[in-house]
Design an enzyme around this catalytic site. Structure first.
Site, short mmCIF file in Angstrom:
data_model
loop_
_atom_site.label_atom_id
_atom_site.label_comp_id
_atom_site.label_asym_id
_atom_site.label_seq_id
_atom_site.Cartn_x
_atom_site.Cartn_y
_atom_site.Cartn_z
N PHE A 32 35.92 30.18 45.68
CA PHE A 32 36.13 31.61 45.52
C PHE A 32 34.81 32.38 45.61
O PHE A 32 33.78 31.92 45.10
CB PHE A 32 36.74 31.92 44.15
N ASP A 33 34.88 33.56 46.20
CA ASP A 33 33.87 34.59 45.97
C ASP A 33 34.03 35.05 44.52
O ASP A 33 35.00 34.68 43.85
CB ASP A 33 34.12 35.74 46.95
#
Length: 215
Positions: free
Chosen positions: A7-8
């Site tokens: 994930f960002d």
């Protein structure tokens, strides 16, 4: 079969963009007497917060400005941000299902640590790559490839989830299944310039897609 989801962070796992914007507004006003808009700040994104200040601040005392940024970021974290229980539950669900999970963010490690501890996420991730860990920031896939290597997962077994054009380009260049998300109150990109493999609007939709094997 998917083995890992990376994930960002800002705008993806936490609604931290308002805090970033406000802390940058404070620094540029305090040191350069410059009023920046959110779009002005967003145009600087790519390097970590320290890189943004060093590259864009005119004032010679950049180190003091960096310290000022982090102090303001931590202060605002307490005042402006509530954790998203739905995202925390998603991360717990992924861990319990045996999925490897990680973060690849342009944030500096220092600000990410502030956020992860405040949001009770610090112990959840198998790998974390920050803007401090790469030579080339997003949209270059360097950090994503590094995360895959540390997880010992092939690109075809991984998903990258982000909210910005830079996230999508990095994911596509790394040849992972790339998802653009718009599930938090503030996210960076409403219309992606590069087309992700999927666009997901809610955490529930993401979880359901995983359960039925769509992604």
């Amino acid at each position: 079969m998917m083995e890992a989801i990376i994930f960002d962070f800002d705008g993806t796992l936490a609604n931290t963009l308002p805090i970033c914007f406000e802390a940058f507004h404070h620094v540029f006003k305090e040191f350069d007497n410059k009023d920046c808009t959110d779009n002005d700040i967003k145009a600087m994104f790519g390097p970590s917060e320290t890189g943004i200040i060093r590259d864009n601040l005119l004032h010679p005392n950049k180190e003091e400005a960096i310290e000022n940024y982090y102090a303001k970021y931590e202060e605002l974290h307490k005042d402006l941000l509530d954790g998203d229980g739905e995202i925390l539950a998603l991360l717990s669900f992924l861990k319990e299902s045996g999925m490897k999970i990680g973060i690849f963010t342009g944030k500096a490690k220092r600000s990410l640590d502030i956020s992860l501890h405040a949001l009770q996420m610090a112990e959840l991730f198998d790998v974390i790559i920050t803007g401090d860990d790469v030579v080339k920031p997003k949209p270059d896939p360097e950090g994503l490839l590094k995360a895959l290597s540390l997880l010992e997962v092939d690109a075809c077994e991984a998903i990258y989830v982000g909210d910005s054009d830079a996230d999508i380009v990095a994911g596509l260049q790394a040849n992972v299944f790339t998802i653009g998300v718009q599930w938090l109150p503030q996210f960076q990109t409403a219309q992606f310039s590069a087309q992700p493999h999927a666009i997901i609007k809610t955490v529930a939709q993401f979880k359901q897609s995983l359960k039925v094997g769509i992604i």
